[in-house]
Design an enzyme around this catalytic site. Structure first.
Site, PDB file in Angstrom:
ATOM      1  N   PHE A 140      -7.545  -3.105  -6.345  1.00 20.82           N
ATOM      2  CA  PHE A 140      -7.571  -1.643  -6.174  1.00 20.82           C
ATOM      3  C   PHE A 140      -6.311  -1.054  -6.791  1.00 20.82           C
ATOM      4  CE2 PHE A 140      -6.662   2.339  -3.991  1.00 20.82           C
ATOM      5  CZ  PHE A 140      -7.875   2.991  -4.127  1.00 20.82           C
ATOM      6  N   ASP A 225       1.135  -4.240  -9.429  1.00 21.02           N
ATOM      7  CA  ASP A 225       0.855  -3.048  -8.641  1.00 21.02           C
ATOM      8  C   ASP A 225       1.400  -3.311  -7.240  1.00 21.02           C
ATOM      9  OD1 ASP A 225      -0.126  -1.095  -6.979  1.00 21.02           O
ATOM     10  OD2 ASP A 225      -2.137  -1.074  -7.851  1.00 21.02           O
ATOM     11  N   LYS A 254       3.180   4.799  -1.979  1.00 26.42           N
ATOM     12  CA  LYS A 254       3.014   4.639  -0.529  1.00 26.42           C
ATOM     13  C   LYS A 254       4.357   4.636   0.224  1.00 26.42           C
ATOM     14  CE  LYS A 254      -1.665   3.044  -0.022  1.00 26.42           C
ATOM     15  NZ  LYS A 254      -2.417   2.381  -1.092  1.00 26.42           N
TER      16      LYS A 254
END
Ligand SMILES: *Cc1c(COP(=O)(O)O)cnc(C)c1O
Length: 408
Positions: A140, A225, A254
């Site tokens: 993702f 990532d 995040k």
């Protein structure tokens, strides 16, 4: 909307695009790892806003940083530099492999920048043929068209075609499948050190080392990532530091903002130069408010006692997970790194993860899923012992409710 009675969960269905399906309660206040809803009910937060609120809710350092900056300067755009962005970039480069930073507002944007950099690097350093990106199945990387295309889950791009081309997907943790896909046409290999949305699956160290070698062999960039694994989540500022495999490009978001929207792409000078003047940008990227808060977050997180506590809190969770696995016949595996943890349901309970989240909510606990079969935990890195213990007790009660079919 000053009338509180009208701002309720029903209003969501009236005025919001139905791409989310939020739970029945609306939290209105948070402090540390506790959250309160409109009715005053208290919850322990094991979700951390999906690995975002790394210092919990309303941490005094973050509140102070935001207050201070809010009375100085809010926005300039990138036609002028600003102090908080430069100070944060300096700190991030001091603490990582990177020499250069690009700021944006989210994880998807950080990845977008990373993928565009990889394409530009291939184009300028080799030629237009070097444009392929090899990523992982089940990965993702965000929700923009480019990031859902690089992402390894069909459901996120179905119906949005035509999607960008030049992207292939290998099996996560299977180096062989990458060896077949990577060639001189590859400009980048992209991987999450721990697949987050894909079910909280840590990469094998040998897999990441193998990807590093493949990237070197074919002069492709290795992109990590770290949107979910970064900002101390795994007990290292970035997970690559624990794996001791260094990427060429790293995306972070995040937890970096701890609750304020910010993302960043980190890279080395020799690659950064391919995003030359005018090639990429973002109006809000490097926003002073966001950077001031993120700087406070990084300074708190990198305190040795915070990082050490992540390791002991990991053990605390794992020992209780083992206890649950002994006592309840619904779990197959407990796994994860640091405070990014997954509890996978066994064959008999496939597809039922959401039922546990609902039961937890009733018991006063915020939980996450990672797909239909995995309960995901991403609490604050500074969650207190008491909050941890209460949360585990509520989790126990929630599991008990689900497995005994008890309706509260
Ligand atoms: C959440 C996430 C993203 C997307 O971040 P947004 O801020 O939602 O755009 C990208 N990659 C990973 C690994 C993530 O967990």
């Amino acid at each position: 909307m000053s009338d509180q009675g009208r701002v309720d969960r029903q209003l969501f269905d009236q005025v919001m695009v139905p791409n989310y399906s939020p739970g029945p309660i609306i939290p209105v206040k948070g402090q540390g790892s506790r959250v309160w809803d409109q009715s005053g009910k208290e919850y322990i937060d094991f979700a951390g806003g999906i690995a975002v609120t790394a210092l919990g809710h309303c941490h005094p350092r973050m509140v102070q940083a935001l207050k201070d900056q809010s009375e100085k300067l809010w926005h300039l755009a990138n036609v002028l530099a600003n102090e908080p962005a430069l100070a944060l970039a300096k700190t991030l480069t001091d603490l990582t492999f990177a020499d250069k930073v690009f700021f944006c507002n989210s994880g998807a944007e950080a990845n977008e920048a990373a993928f565009k950099l990889a394409r530009k690097y291939g184009y300028e350093a080799f030629g237009a043929y070097k444009n392929e990106i090899v990523a992982c199945k089940q990965s993702f990387h965000g929700r923009t068209l480019f990031t859902v295309s690089v992402g390894g889950q069909l459901k996120y791009r179905e119906g949005f075609e035509p999607t960008p081309g030049g992207i292939a997907h290998g099996q996560f943790n299977q180096l062989d499948s990458f060896a077949q896909l990577v060639s001189e046409r590859t400009c980048a290999i992209v991987v999450e050190p721990v697949q987050g949305e894909g079910g909280v699956v840590p990469a094998d160290p040998a897999f990441l080392q193998g990807l590093r070698s493949l990237a070197d062999q074919h002069q492709a960039l290795l992109i990590f990532d770290e949107v979910q694994t970064g900002a101390g989540r795994t007990g290292h500022l970035y997970a690559y530091q624990g794996y001791q495999v260094t990427p060429d490009v790293l995306s972070t978001a995040k937890g970096l903002g701890g609750g304020i929207p910010i993302g960043a792409m980190l890279t080395r000078e020799q690659f950064a130069k391919h995003l030359g003047l005018g090639t990429h940008g973002s109006t809000y990227g490097g926003n002073p408010l966001a950077c001031a808060v993120a700087h406070a977050v990084i300074e708190e997180i990198t305190k040795p006692e915070v990082m050490q506590a992540v390791a002991s809190k990991h053990e605390y969770f794992m020992s209780h997970f083992k206890g649950f696995m002994d006592r309840y016949d619904c779990f197959a595996e407990a796994r994860g790194k640091g405070l990014l943890l997954g509890l996978e349901l066994n064959a008999a309970w496939q597809g039922r993860a959401k039922a546990f989240v609902q039961a937890a909510l009733e018991q006063g606990l915020l939980l996450l899923v990672a797909g239909p079969n995995v309960l995901r935990f991403a609490p604050s890195l500074v969650i207190s012992e008491q909050e941890l213990e209460e949360g585990i007790n509520r989790l126990d009660a929630a599991i008990n409710h689900v497995v005994t079919g008890d309706n509260p």
